[in-house]
Each structure stands twice: as structure tokens, then as C-alpha cells.
Scaffold this active site. Structure first.
Site, short mmCIF file in Angstrom:
data_model
loop_
_atom_site.label_atom_id
_atom_site.label_comp_id
_atom_site.label_asym_id
_atom_site.label_seq_id
_atom_site.Cartn_x
_atom_site.Cartn_y
_atom_site.Cartn_z
N GLU A 8 8.55 13.93 -2.76
CA GLU A 8 7.66 12.76 -3.32
C GLU A 8 6.86 12.21 -2.13
OE1 GLU A 8 8.09 8.44 -5.16
OE2 GLU A 8 9.68 9.84 -5.57
N GLU A 41 2.30 2.12 -3.00
CA GLU A 41 3.34 1.68 -3.83
C GLU A 41 3.08 0.09 -3.60
OE1 GLU A 41 7.65 2.61 -5.28
OE2 GLU A 41 7.31 2.71 -3.03
#
Length: 286
Positions: free
Chosen positions: A153, A158
Site C-alpha cells: 500500500e 491521507e
């Protein structure tokens, strides 16, 4: 010539020739001498239509080997993903009724958008995004499909729209941040390994559009850019060399839980509850 005609001409030109270059400020383009950036059309979208382009994006949470439909208490729902006013929009809110699935209870809703085709080593990924203003997330990241020994990932960006007194100490300030991860995910075969970096922002993520980007330069180097300027590098401990799909997920976190007053997830305006992507563009070197 009408504005509609001009927009149609611009869209037609883009279809045939693409955009000239990624978003770099002068002197910030990292491409090697003699190389040029070429747009990867199947991983790029200006969101000029009226609906998501399903030849490029999957808006249904389940399907195409993807099985994740949200982290409680927020369930991903395809109906929350729209294309309006030249932007991809994902809107959060409260469910009319709680939903129980696989032993989990969902009371709220968000959405997820995944690319149909993957990107690879060497590509440059960027999006122009304005976060929602709620306690829920706004994200732009890459994920490989399941492999027991290597599930990778890459979180390019974020963040959350706001924090509260319930937010975990280390996450205070995550409403004004450029934050990235390289995570070797936990599977039956390997344990989790996470590397991360971040810079603080002067203007909260939900108050303006930022350009978040990453150059997957090599299997051992990922460079991250904010508004066309280099910020930091993450060097994975294993070879980062598997095809990875773009993800844009608007979800809930247990470290930034929805408070009793709803954290604007329930009471915010449509704009406050909506993460907006003006465009997504992907490039390769030639």
C-alpha cells in the site's frame, strides 16, 4: 463562440493530445535529462462528464477481487460517488438505518473509487483534491491485489477534515497535513511494516484544493510532492514492484471517531461533507 463550445474544444484537444506536463513548479521536475512525461490515459481523468467513467473507475465497493466495503461505522456506498461541475465528488453522511454485515454494524456512509487498471514502477501519480470538512478521511493512494507474501500500500495522501477531543494524540493536526505511507500489509505470510513521513500545512486540507503527488521512481524509492514541489522520500525495505491500483477512499478511523455531535458527518452542508477531486493524472517517462 459560446462557453459550452469552448469547453467542448478543450475536452476534444485533451482527448487527443493530453496535458503537456505534470504539475511542477519551476526547477522541481525530477525527470532525467532527455526524458519526457507522457500521460497514461487509462489512469487519468478530468471528470468532465456527468457520471464516473466506468471504463476507468470502479465505484462499487465489492468486485474485481476487491472485498473491502468500509471500516465501521462507515459503509462504502456507490451512490455516494458522483461527477458534478467537473469534479469527482464523494459525499459522506448518516445511514437512514443501521446496517449489519459480517458481524459489523454500520451507522454512517462514505465511498471508495478504484482504478480499473493498475499503475507500475516509474509512473508519476497526482490529483487535485479538496478534503471534506468532517472527521472522516480524504485520501489518494495505491494498492496491490492480494499476494500472501507481498501486499503493498502506498498512501500518497491521507488526512481527515477535522479532529476533536476524541482524536488520538498522535493524530491531532491531521486536518492540516500532507501525510504518506509505504505499508507492507499484514497477511498470513508476513507481518506489517510501515514507513511514513509528513509535513504540516498552514491551510487546512478542507479549505483549498492541493495537488498531492508521488513519483514511484524505482522499487526502492518513492518521492512525494505537494503543489508541484518535492517534500520527502520513502525507501521501502522490500522491493516495491507489484502493479498497484489507484484508490480514493472516504472512510472512518477508530483514532478519529465520530463524536456525539456527528463531527459534521451528519449536520454539515453538502460541500462540507464532500471530498472533491478536480482531476487525477498519471504519467510515465519516455
Amino acid at each position: 463562440m459560446t462557453l459550452k463550445t469552448i469547453c467542448s474544444i478543450v475536452l476534444l484537444l485533451h482527448t487527443f493530445v493530453g496535458w503537456a506536463q505534470p504539475t511542477f513548479k519551476p526547477g522541481s521536475d525530477p525527470k532525467p535529462e532527455g526524458a519526457k512525461w507522457v500521460q497514461v490515459n487509462f489512469l487519468s481523468d478530468e471528470f468532465d462528464g456527468d457520471t464516473p467513467d466506468l471504463s476507468k473507475w470502479q465505484v462499487e465497493p465489492i468486485g474485481n477481487d476487491w472485498k473491502w466495503d468500509g471500516r465501521p461505522p462507515a459503509l462504502f456506498k456507490a451512490e455516494n460517488v458522483k461527477v458534478k461541475h467537473g469534479r469527482l465528488q464523494v459525499t459522506v453522511g448518516k445511514l437512514d438505518e443501521a446496517v449489519k454485515k459480517d458481524g459489523k454494524i454500520f451507522t454512517h456512509q462514505g465511498g471508495i473509487v478504484r482504478s480499473i487498471k493498475p499503475g507500475n514502477v516509474g509512473m508519476y501519480f497526482e490529483c487535485k483534491m479538496k478534503a471534506n470538512a468532517t472527521v472522516m478521511s480524504s485520501t489518494f493512494w495505491l494498492m496491490t491485489k492480494y499476494d500472501c507474501y507481498k501486499k503493498l500500500e502506498t498512501d500518497i495522501q491521507e488526512c481527515v477534515g477535522r479532529t476533536t477531543g476524541l482524536t488520538t494524540d498522535w493524530a491531532q493536526g491531521w486536518d492540516s497535513i500532507f501525510h504518506s505511507n509505504a505499508i507492507h500489509r499484514t497477511t498470513e505470510c508476513v507481518e506489517k511494516l510501515q514507513l511514513q513521513d509528513a509535513v504540516k500545512l498552514n491551510i487546512p486540507n478542507h479549505q483549498k484544493f492541493y495537488v498531492y503527488a508521488a513519483w514511484w521512481k524505482s522499487p526502492h524509492e518513492i518521492q512525494f510532492f505537494l503543489d508541484g514541489e518535492y517534500q520527502y522520500t520513502i525507501n521501502p525495505k522490500v522491493a516495491w514492484d507489484m502493479p498497484a491500483f489507484i484508490h480514493m477512499a472516504i472512510e472512518t478511523y477508530d483514532w478519529n471517531p465520530i463524536p456525539e455531535d456527528g463531527g459534521l458527518v451528519e449536520s454539515g452542508t453538502h460541500e462540507q461533507r464532500t471530498t472533491q477531486y478536480e482531476w487525477v493524472r498519471t504519467w510515465r517517462l519516455e
